[in-house]
Enzyme design. Structure first.
Site, PDB file in Angstrom:
ATOM      1  N   SER A  81       0.725  -1.173  -0.054  1.00 25.29           N
ATOM      2  CA  SER A  81      -0.091   0.077   0.117  1.00 25.29           C
ATOM      3  C   SER A  81       0.964   1.327   0.016  1.00 25.29           C
ATOM      4  O   SER A  81       1.747   1.477   0.897  1.00 25.29           O
ATOM      5  CB  SER A  81      -0.957  -0.110   1.153  1.00 25.29           C
ATOM      6  N   HIS A 127      -1.216  -1.158  -3.985  1.00 26.38           N
ATOM      7  CA  HIS A 127      -2.284  -0.840  -3.472  1.00 26.38           C
ATOM      8  C   HIS A 127      -2.583   0.683  -3.431  1.00 26.38           C
ATOM      9  O   HIS A 127      -1.489   1.183  -2.781  1.00 26.38           O
ATOM     10  CB  HIS A 127      -2.520  -1.530  -2.155  1.00 26.38           C
ATOM     11  N   ASP A 171      -5.038   3.696  -2.293  1.00 22.61           N
ATOM     12  CA  ASP A 171      -5.885   4.088  -1.475  1.00 22.61           C
ATOM     13  C   ASP A 171      -6.372   5.458  -1.870  1.00 22.61           C
ATOM     14  O   ASP A 171      -5.555   6.693  -1.751  1.00 22.61           O
ATOM     15  CB  ASP A 171      -5.651   4.114  -0.072  1.00 22.61           C
ATOM     16  N   MET A 183      -8.893   8.555  -0.802  1.00 24.72           N
ATOM     17  CA  MET A 183      -9.927   8.890   0.205  1.00 24.72           C
ATOM     18  C   MET A 183     -10.380  10.472   0.071  1.00 24.72           C
ATOM     19  O   MET A 183      -9.803  11.174  -0.273  1.00 24.72           O
ATOM     20  CB  MET A 183      -9.166   8.917   1.603  1.00 24.72           C
ATOM     21  N   HIS A 193      -8.218   1.258  -4.176  1.00 24.16           N
ATOM     22  CA  HIS A 193      -9.203   1.110  -3.197  1.00 24.16           C
ATOM     23  C   HIS A 193     -10.080   2.529  -2.876  1.00 24.16           C
ATOM     24  O   HIS A 193      -9.319   3.410  -2.507  1.00 24.16           O
ATOM     25  CB  HIS A 193      -8.650   0.585  -1.872  1.00 24.16           C
ATOM     26  N   MET A 231     -12.132   4.851  -0.880  1.00 20.91           N
ATOM     27  CA  MET A 231     -13.061   4.928   0.208  1.00 20.91           C
ATOM     28  C   MET A 231     -13.704   6.443   0.105  1.00 20.91           C
ATOM     29  O   MET A 231     -13.060   7.462   0.600  1.00 20.91           O
ATOM     30  CB  MET A 231     -12.139   5.078   1.260  1.00 20.91           C
ATOM     31  N   MET A 281     -11.966  -5.568   5.380  1.00 20.18           N
ATOM     32  CA  MET A 281     -11.278  -4.537   6.037  1.00 20.18           C
ATOM     33  C   MET A 281     -10.934  -5.137   7.329  1.00 20.18           C
ATOM     34  O   MET A 281     -11.860  -5.567   8.151  1.00 20.18           O
ATOM     35  CB  MET A 281     -11.966  -3.225   6.382  1.00 20.18           C
ATOM     36  N   ASP A 302      -6.998  -5.976   4.440  1.00 15.97           N
ATOM     37  CA  ASP A 302      -6.301  -4.813   4.272  1.00 15.97           C
ATOM     38  C   ASP A 302      -6.609  -4.211   5.546  1.00 15.97           C
ATOM     39  O   ASP A 302      -7.438  -3.857   6.356  1.00 15.97           O
ATOM     40  CB  ASP A 302      -6.843  -3.896   3.452  1.00 15.97           C
TER      41      ASP A 302
END
Length: 217
Positions: free
Chosen positions: A8, A31, A33, A35, A64, A66, A135, A173
Site C-alpha cells: 500500500s 495498492h 488508497d 480517500m 481502493h 474510500m 477490512m 487490508d
C-alpha cells in the site's frame, strides 16, 4: 493457494513515489488508497495522480476507493488505467451495477466491507465481483492494529463462494504483517494488502518475501 501481495503506497514516501514503487516490484499488485475526506476522515489523492501512477507503475494498480458516490467515480478510475477498482458496499447506491460498470471497462471489480459490516451483506454479490475486500481495520488511516475479530468473515465468504460456484479473490487490508498474515490466509484470504510492514523496512523486497514465507509456513 497462491498468495498475492499488494504493498500500500499510503505508507510510502509521497515525494518519491516512482522510486518507492520500483522497490516493491517483486509484489503482485500496487495498492492505492483513494480517500475523499467524507466517506472516511482523511484525504489522499485522486484521478490525476492515479492516472500518472498507472503510467509508471511496474505493477497493476489495485485502487481502493474510500469515497462517497463510487457509482459515479469507480468506472473513471478503471478507465484511467487501474487494473482493479474496489468500492465500498456501504457507499454504493447499486453495488451490482457499480461492479458491472467497472468490469465494462476491462478492469476487475471488487467490493469492500468495513469491520462492522457482516459478510452476508455481500454474499449475493459473489458471482458479480472479482474480489471481496474485508477490512481488518477501520478504513481511513494506515498503521492501525489488526482486528482478529474480522477473520470469521473471510471463512464465511470463502464457504459461500464455494457453494455458489464463484471464485472471487478474498483480500484483507489493515495491520497485515509477518505476524498477522498467516492468520488471514488460514481464514481464507488470498490477497494481502500491507503498508507499514513493507514500506517501513529499508529492504522492501525482503519484507515482501518474509510475508510470503510466513504464509507458506
Amino acid at each position: 493457494m497462491s498468495i498475492r501481495i499488494a504493498p500500500s503506497i499510503l505508507a510510502a514516501d509521497f515525494a518519491n513515489l516512482e522510486s518507492e514503487m520500483a522497490q516493491v516490484s517483486t509484489a503482485d499488485l500496487l495498492h492505492v488508497d483513494v480517500m475523499d475526506g467524507h466517506f472516511v476522515p482523511n484525504l489522499t489523492l485522486g484521478l490525476p495522480v492515479v492516472k500518472r501512477l498507472a503510467e509508471v507503475s511496474p505493477l497493476p494498480l489495485d485502487v481502493h476507493l474510500m469515497i462517497e458516490d463510487p457509482d459515479r467515480w469507480a468506472p473513471r478510475y478503471a478507465e484511467l488505467g487501474a487494473a482493479s477498482v474496489t468500492f465500498h458496499f456501504e457507499a454504493a447506491r447499486d453495488a451490482r451495477q457499480c461492479a458491472a460498470d467497472i468490469k465494462s471497462t476491462g478492469a476487475r471489480a471488487a467490493v469492500a466491507i468495513k469491520p462492522g459490516t457482516p459478510a452476508d451483506a455481500v454474499t449475493d454479490l459473489l458471482e458479480d465481483v472479482d474480489m471481496v475486500l474485508v477490512m481488518t481495520v477501520e478504513p481511513g488511516f494506515g498503521g492501525q492494529s489488526f482486528m482478529p475479530e474480522t477473520l470469521p468473515k473471510l471463512t464465511a465468504l470463502r464457504a459461500a463462494a464455494e457453494q455458489a460456484g464463484a471464485a472471487p479473490w478474498l483480500q484483507v487490508d489493515g495491520g497485515i504483517s509477518v505476524e498477522t498474515a498467516p492468520y488471514a490466509v488460514a481464514a481464507g484470504a488470498d490477497t494481502l494488502v500491507a503498508g507499514v510492514s513493507i514500506f517501513g523496512p529499508a529492504d522492501r523486497a525482503g519484507a515482501i518475501q518474509a510475508i510470503r514465507d510466513a504464509c507458506r509456513h
